[in-house]
Enzyme design. Sequence first.
Site, PDB file in Angstrom:
ATOM      1  N   GLU A 158       0.845  -1.194   0.000  1.00  0.00           N
ATOM      2  CA  GLU A 158       0.000   0.000   0.000  1.00  0.00           C
ATOM      3  C   GLU A 158       0.883   1.248   0.000  1.00  0.00           C
ATOM      4  O   GLU A 158       2.045   1.205   0.407  1.00  0.00           O
ATOM      5  CB  GLU A 158      -0.907  -0.087   1.246  1.00  0.00           C
ATOM      6  CG  GLU A 158      -1.895   1.022   1.473  1.00  0.00           C
ATOM      7  CD  GLU A 158      -2.826   1.364   0.329  1.00  0.00           C
ATOM      8  OE1 GLU A 158      -2.332   1.601  -0.782  1.00  0.00           O
ATOM      9  OE2 GLU A 158      -4.044   1.465   0.565  1.00  0.00           O
ATOM     10  N   ASP A 159       0.343   2.342  -0.473  1.00  0.00           N
ATOM     11  CA  ASP A 159       1.119   3.586  -0.495  1.00  0.00           C
ATOM     12  C   ASP A 159       1.150   4.272   0.868  1.00  0.00           C
ATOM     13  O   ASP A 159       2.194   4.679   1.353  1.00  0.00           O
ATOM     14  CB  ASP A 159       0.601   4.548  -1.585  1.00  0.00           C
ATOM     15  CG  ASP A 159      -0.905   4.787  -1.519  1.00  0.00           C
ATOM     16  OD1 ASP A 159      -1.583   4.253  -0.609  1.00  0.00           O
ATOM     17  OD2 ASP A 159      -1.424   5.512  -2.391  1.00  0.00           O
ATOM     18  N   ILE A 160      -0.050   4.382   1.476  1.00  0.00           N
ATOM     19  CA  ILE A 160      -0.118   5.127   2.732  1.00  0.00           C
ATOM     20  C   ILE A 160      -1.285   4.630   3.581  1.00  0.00           C
ATOM     21  O   ILE A 160      -2.326   4.265   3.036  1.00  0.00           O
ATOM     22  CB  ILE A 160      -0.237   6.647   2.440  1.00  0.00           C
ATOM     23  CG1 ILE A 160      -0.101   7.489   3.714  1.00  0.00           C
ATOM     24  CG2 ILE A 160      -1.504   6.996   1.703  1.00  0.00           C
ATOM     25  CD1 ILE A 160       0.174   8.975   3.444  1.00  0.00           C
ATOM     26  N   ASP A 211      -3.717   5.927   6.491  1.00  0.00           N
ATOM     27  CA  ASP A 211      -4.170   7.159   7.124  1.00  0.00           C
ATOM     28  C   ASP A 211      -5.103   6.766   8.279  1.00  0.00           C
ATOM     29  O   ASP A 211      -4.640   6.405   9.359  1.00  0.00           O
ATOM     30  CB  ASP A 211      -4.847   7.989   6.025  1.00  0.00           C
ATOM     31  CG  ASP A 211      -5.260   9.371   6.457  1.00  0.00           C
ATOM     32  OD1 ASP A 211      -4.518  10.017   7.190  1.00  0.00           O
ATOM     33  OD2 ASP A 211      -6.350   9.810   6.052  1.00  0.00           O
ATOM     34  N   THR A 212      -6.399   6.713   8.050  1.00  0.00           N
ATOM     35  CA  THR A 212      -7.313   6.295   9.124  1.00  0.00           C
ATOM     36  C   THR A 212      -7.227   4.798   9.383  1.00  0.00           C
ATOM     37  O   THR A 212      -7.592   4.320  10.447  1.00  0.00           O
ATOM     38  CB  THR A 212      -8.778   6.623   8.766  1.00  0.00           C
ATOM     39  OG1 THR A 212      -9.147   5.875   7.614  1.00  0.00           O
ATOM     40  CG2 THR A 212      -8.965   8.101   8.508  1.00  0.00           C
ATOM     41  N   GLY A 213      -6.783   4.026   8.389  1.00  0.00           N
ATOM     42  CA  GLY A 213      -6.721   2.571   8.501  1.00  0.00           C
ATOM     43  C   GLY A 213      -7.962   1.881   7.958  1.00  0.00           C
ATOM     44  O   GLY A 213      -8.029   0.662   7.903  1.00  0.00           O
ATOM     45  N   THR A 262      -9.246   1.763   4.883  1.00  0.00           N
ATOM     46  CA  THR A 262      -9.078   1.044   3.616  1.00  0.00           C
ATOM     47  C   THR A 262      -8.444  -0.322   3.863  1.00  0.00           C
ATOM     48  O   THR A 262      -8.941  -1.356   3.396  1.00  0.00           O
ATOM     49  CB  THR A 262      -8.181   1.850   2.649  1.00  0.00           C
ATOM     50  OG1 THR A 262      -8.763   3.137   2.478  1.00  0.00           O
ATOM     51  CG2 THR A 262      -8.047   1.162   1.309  1.00  0.00           C
ATOM     52  N   LYS A 271       0.490   7.463   8.668  1.00  0.00           N
ATOM     53  CA  LYS A 271       0.190   8.661   9.476  1.00  0.00           C
ATOM     54  C   LYS A 271      -0.447   8.182  10.773  1.00  0.00           C
ATOM     55  O   LYS A 271      -1.667   8.131  10.884  1.00  0.00           O
ATOM     56  CB  LYS A 271      -0.819   9.552   8.749  1.00  0.00           C
ATOM     57  CG  LYS A 271      -0.346  10.241   7.499  1.00  0.00           C
ATOM     58  CD  LYS A 271      -1.478  11.147   6.983  1.00  0.00           C
ATOM     59  CE  LYS A 271      -1.307  11.517   5.540  1.00  0.00           C
ATOM     60  NZ  LYS A 271      -2.509  12.169   4.981  1.00  0.00           N
ATOM     61  N   PHE A 329      -0.797  16.374   4.032  1.00  0.00           N
ATOM     62  CA  PHE A 329      -1.185  15.721   2.791  1.00  0.00           C
ATOM     63  C   PHE A 329       0.026  15.633   1.872  1.00  0.00           C
ATOM     64  O   PHE A 329       0.658  16.633   1.563  1.00  0.00           O
ATOM     65  CB  PHE A 329      -2.330  16.460   2.106  1.00  0.00           C
ATOM     66  CG  PHE A 329      -2.998  15.592   1.080  1.00  0.00           C
ATOM     67  CD1 PHE A 329      -3.965  14.663   1.447  1.00  0.00           C
ATOM     68  CD2 PHE A 329      -2.619  15.665  -0.258  1.00  0.00           C
ATOM     69  CE1 PHE A 329      -4.546  13.831   0.504  1.00  0.00           C
ATOM     70  CE2 PHE A 329      -3.197  14.825  -1.208  1.00  0.00           C
ATOM     71  CZ  PHE A 329      -4.173  13.921  -0.820  1.00  0.00           C
ATOM     72  N   ARG A 354       1.355  11.996  -9.333  1.00  0.00           N
ATOM     73  CA  ARG A 354       1.799  10.618  -9.075  1.00  0.00           C
ATOM     74  C   ARG A 354       3.217  10.361  -9.551  1.00  0.00           C
ATOM     75  O   ARG A 354       3.943   9.572  -8.973  1.00  0.00           O
ATOM     76  CB  ARG A 354       0.871   9.622  -9.789  1.00  0.00           C
ATOM     77  CG  ARG A 354      -0.492   9.478  -9.159  1.00  0.00           C
ATOM     78  CD  ARG A 354      -1.154   8.216  -9.664  1.00  0.00           C
ATOM     79  NE  ARG A 354      -2.590   8.241  -9.494  1.00  0.00           N
ATOM     80  CZ  ARG A 354      -3.233   7.914  -8.377  1.00  0.00           C
ATOM     81  NH1 ARG A 354      -2.562   7.534  -7.321  1.00  0.00           N
ATOM     82  NH2 ARG A 354      -4.549   7.963  -8.323  1.00  0.00           N
TER      83      ARG A 354
HETATM   84  P1  IMP Z   1      -7.319   5.352   4.929  1.00  0.00           P
HETATM   85  O1  IMP Z   1      -8.439   4.441   4.520  1.00  0.00           O
HETATM   86  O2  IMP Z   1      -7.835   6.558   5.647  1.00  0.00           O
HETATM   87  O3  IMP Z   1      -6.220   4.680   5.687  1.00  0.00           O
HETATM   88  O4  IMP Z   1      -6.727   5.969   3.622  1.00  0.00           O
HETATM   89  C1  IMP Z   1      -5.894   5.315   2.834  1.00  0.00           C
HETATM   90  C2  IMP Z   1      -5.904   5.842   1.416  1.00  0.00           C
HETATM   91  O5  IMP Z   1      -6.146   7.255   1.366  1.00  0.00           O
HETATM   92  C3  IMP Z   1      -4.564   5.641   0.827  1.00  0.00           C
HETATM   93  O6  IMP Z   1      -4.499   4.397   0.179  1.00  0.00           O
HETATM   94  C4  IMP Z   1      -4.436   6.809  -0.138  1.00  0.00           C
HETATM   95  O7  IMP Z   1      -4.963   6.444  -1.395  1.00  0.00           O
HETATM   96  C5  IMP Z   1      -5.287   7.893   0.455  1.00  0.00           C
HETATM   97  N1  IMP Z   1      -4.487   8.902   1.198  1.00  0.00           N
HETATM   98  C6  IMP Z   1      -4.404   9.064   2.542  1.00  0.00           C
HETATM   99  N2  IMP Z   1      -3.582  10.062   2.875  1.00  0.00           N
HETATM  100  C7  IMP Z   1      -3.090  10.543   1.719  1.00  0.00           C
HETATM  101  C8  IMP Z   1      -2.140  11.598   1.394  1.00  0.00           C
HETATM  102  O8  IMP Z   1      -1.563  12.297   2.256  1.00  0.00           O
HETATM  103  N3  IMP Z   1      -1.892  11.762   0.079  1.00  0.00           N
HETATM  104  C9  IMP Z   1      -2.481  11.032  -0.908  1.00  0.00           C
HETATM  105  N4  IMP Z   1      -3.360  10.043  -0.651  1.00  0.00           N
HETATM  106  C10 IMP Z   1      -3.664   9.812   0.641  1.00  0.00           C
HETATM  107 MG    MG Z   2      -4.156   4.008  -1.771  1.00  0.00          MG
END
Ligand code: IMP
Ligand code: MG
Length: 170
Positions: free
Chosen positions: A95-97, A99-101, A103, A127, A148, A161
């Site tokens: 995965e790339d990142i 954030d909240t977890g 996904t 994060k 971000f 990208r």
């Molecule tokens: P989560 O479900 O909140 O953990 O979000 C995960 C997804 O949100 C990642 O797979 C990214 O595609 C997108 N995302 C979260 N933070 C960023 C950021 O700072 N830049 C770009 N994409 C982000």
């Molecule tokens: Mg992603």
Amino acid sequence: MEKLSVLINETKLQKRVNELAKQIMKDYKDKDIVFVCVLKGAVFFAVDLAKKIKNNVEFEFLEVASYEGKESTGNIKLNKDLKKSIKGKEVLIVEDIIDTGRTLNYLIGHLLLKKPASLSICTLLSKPSKRIIELDVNYVGFSINDEFVVGYGLDLDQRYRNLPYIGSIE
Ligand code: IMP
Ligand code: MG
């Protein structure tokens, strides 16, 4: 146009990708690994990582969407599922990142139903301060603050990208 500043330069990125590859090779010994690469953001990272791993690495892709602009909608949609069975395989989600977890939490549930032999997670960025759902993450490239970021696969509305570094939007 947004203002960008370099957060992680290309040299630092590649050095860390190397370290992660070494750690993965040590953990998986000579086993075959299936990379489940999360489209589209993780593509750049997954390709670089795979090139540094000597094991057999199979590539599978799935696509989820949850973001609009700079906000996570919390509403996860599976746009594309895996084509091949991963039953009995050693699966590594790339995965790339995180954030909240949300996904990854969704993806873990989805992939476990397919009965892999093992399921681990490798993310380039994390994060931790934004986490809503706690996850066990096996490999983390860099932990970053709540900002971000774009580049090296990460986008803002599909832009940036192809930057070779991670930039932070001011
Ligand atoms: P989560 O479900 O909140 O953990 O979000 C995960 C997804 O949100 C990642 O797979 C990214 O595609 C997108 N995302 C979260 N933070 C960023 C950021 O700072 N830049 C770009 N994409 C982000
Ligand atoms: Mg992603």
